[in-house]
Design an enzyme around this catalytic site. Structure first.
Site, short mmCIF file in Angstrom:
data_model
loop_
_atom_site.label_atom_id
_atom_site.label_comp_id
_atom_site.label_asym_id
_atom_site.label_seq_id
_atom_site.Cartn_x
_atom_site.Cartn_y
_atom_site.Cartn_z
CE LYS A 93 5.81 -2.35 1.35
NZ LYS A 93 4.70 -3.09 1.00
CD GLN A 114 4.36 -3.41 -6.50
OE1 GLN A 114 3.27 -3.71 -6.76
NE2 GLN A 114 4.52 -2.11 -6.02
CE LYS A 117 3.17 0.10 -9.31
NZ LYS A 117 2.09 -0.07 -8.97
CE LYS A 129 -0.38 -6.20 -6.41
NZ LYS A 129 0.09 -4.78 -6.10
N GLY A 168 -1.60 -3.57 0.95
CA GLY A 168 -3.25 -3.80 0.52
C GLY A 168 -3.28 -3.52 -1.14
CG ASP A 169 -3.86 -4.67 -5.36
OD1 ASP A 169 -2.93 -3.78 -5.72
OD2 ASP A 169 -4.45 -5.35 -5.93
CB THR A 212 -1.96 4.91 -4.76
OG1 THR A 212 -1.35 4.21 -3.99
CG2 THR A 212 -1.74 4.83 -6.29
CG ASN A 243 -8.03 4.30 0.09
OD1 ASN A 243 -9.07 5.01 0.33
ND2 ASN A 243 -7.33 3.48 0.67
#
Length: 448
Positions: A93, A114, A117, A129, A168-169, A212, A243
């Site tokens: 993920k 990640q 996290k 990623k 998204g990123d 976030t 965002n």
């Protein structure tokens, strides 16, 4: 942050040699290893099982070309990446970053972070990623669609709802996710929750856009309360204006703080009266323009070229929400000199090692990215749950679950920092808590 343990030192040196051209990845590994010395002293079983040798090596690295055609009929070729780093506790993920700076080393650093996290969220998600060196800025919707469809035509071979779920990123928002999801569905002939950050009309989750930034403030608030203070009456700097930054600004303001500065890749604005978030949302979410446009709404505010200067503004709390390594040692010292007491990270690895040393040496409350900005991927996990169950929760339900997750993440950071003799070092607590869950799962599953 010197590492004294001989085993960790040797492994770090070997990792550096094998990844010599990937400084961001080495930086991320070094930061985690500095926290793990007391764990390794107690857990020889993890050393014997070769867990650390395996955890610094991705399970799979995928790299491919992405040809696409612009509006003039010219063919362009970008590079696509997906690093499936660790699946010990769940399917891979992690987001897809579209930015000219993207290369394999940056995707590996992001994927490595990640892993821990996602572990901290308590949800069953592994770490991965992806991305491309494609730059969506200045491109038409049609050009972006052409790129996204080409990118997904190759990526769809390696992902799936129970295998790898991208999101998204930087550079990948709802528009890009929509184009990618449509192409995946067309090629695979199935509707599954293979991407998160989807639109609300086709499986997206309420509160994902805010998650976030809101989560950053939920974590920061828990950290403040645990140390006898709060957001109330504090002056806050927020870098970035995407965002994460927008909704961190919104939530910090709701807690009684005054956000006085925000930025984009060109420069920053300073508004001593407090940022007008409605104007920022209009500029960034509707008009998609540069932050200098803020002066049209508030001519009394100041605009400064360049991003680094934002950290020279006196503040109580700094929330870096832009990109990696945006606060260096020099900026950290200026923050301390100007009275900053808290740094909590909304971006991925926005502080250099020298900056982190400065925070810790001066007793700042420091919320590391892998804990403080985990709200986005936590809510992506909640979107996956909703897709699997074919239902949709209300904004309030998702926000309540997010708040609970961020509260539990802070508690884990706090508890583990104390258990391993580093009370108040939430970076160490986050690294240890995230690592142990993954390491124990890896050991239980054998030498794979």
């Amino acid at each position: 942050m010197a590492i004294k343990n001989a085993y960790l030192n040797d492994l770090l040196e070997r990792t550096k040699k094998r990844n010599a051209n990937e400084p961001e990845f080495i930086q991320a590994v070094t930061e985690v290893f500095t926290s793990l010395e007391p764990v390794i002293e107690k857990r020889q079983d993890l050393v014997d099982a070769g867990v650390l040798e395996r955890i610094v090596e991705p399970e799979r690295q995928i790299m491919f070309r992405v040809p696409w055609t612009d509006d003039n009929g010219k063919v362009h070729v970008n590079r696509g990446f997906r690093v499936q780093f660790n699946s010990a506790i769940g399917p891979y993920k992690g987001g897809i970053r579209l930015h000219p700076s993207v290369n394999l080393g940056i995707i590996k650093f992001l994927g490595f972070e990640q892993v821990f996290k996602n572990s901290l969220t308590t949800l069953p998600m592994g770490g991965g990623k992806g991305g491309s060196d494609f730059d969506p800025k200045g491109k038409s919707d049609n050009e972006i669609m052409n790129f996204c469809q080409s990118f997904m035509t190759e990526l769809c071979k390696y992902i799936g709802a129970d295998c790898d779920v991208p999101a998204g990123d930087i550079g990948t928002g709802a528009r890009e996710v929509g184009f990618m999801f449509g192409q995946y569905k067309r090629i695979r002939n199935e509707w599954v929750g293979v991407l998160t950050g989807k639109g609300l009309t086709y499986g997206g989750s309420l509160a994902r856009k805010e998650a976030t930034g809101f989560g950053l403030c939920y974590f920061t608030n828990e950290m403040l309360l645990a140390n006898g203070t709060s957001f109330e009456g504090k002056t806050v700097l927020v870098s970035g204006s995407g965002n994460v930054a927008i909704y961190a600004c919104e939530k910090a303001t709701s807690y009684g703080a005054k956000v006085v500065a925000m930025s984009d890749s060109n420069g920053y604005i300073y508004d001593k009266n407090g940022i007008d978030l409605k104007a920022i949302k209009q500029i960034k979410e509707v008009e998609r323009k540069r932050i200098t446009e803020y002066l049209k709404y508030h001519p009394e505010a100041e605009y400064h070229e360049g991003c680094k200067g934002i950290w020279t503004i006196p503040c109580d709390i700094a929330l870096p929400c832009a990109t990696q390594n945006e606060i260096d040692g020099e900026s950290a010292k200026i923050l301390v000199k100007n009275g900053c007491k808290v740094v909590s990270e909304g971006a991925n690895m926005p502080s250099t090692p020298e900056a982190i040393e400065t925070y810790l040496a001066n007793g700042l409350l420091y919320g590391p990215a892998k804990a403080a900005n985990a709200g986005g991927v936590a809510t992506s996990g909640l979107e996956m749950s909703q897709n699997s169950m074919r239902l949709s929760w209300t904004f309030e339900e998702v926000d309540e679950k997010l708040h609970g997750i961020m509260r539990s993440i802070f508690k884990a950071c706090d508890d583990y920092s104390k258990e391993y003799g580093m009370p108040g070092n939430y970076m160490a607590g986050a690294n240890i808590a995230g690592f142990l869950k993954v390491a124990d799962a890896m050991k239980a599953q054998g030498n794979v």
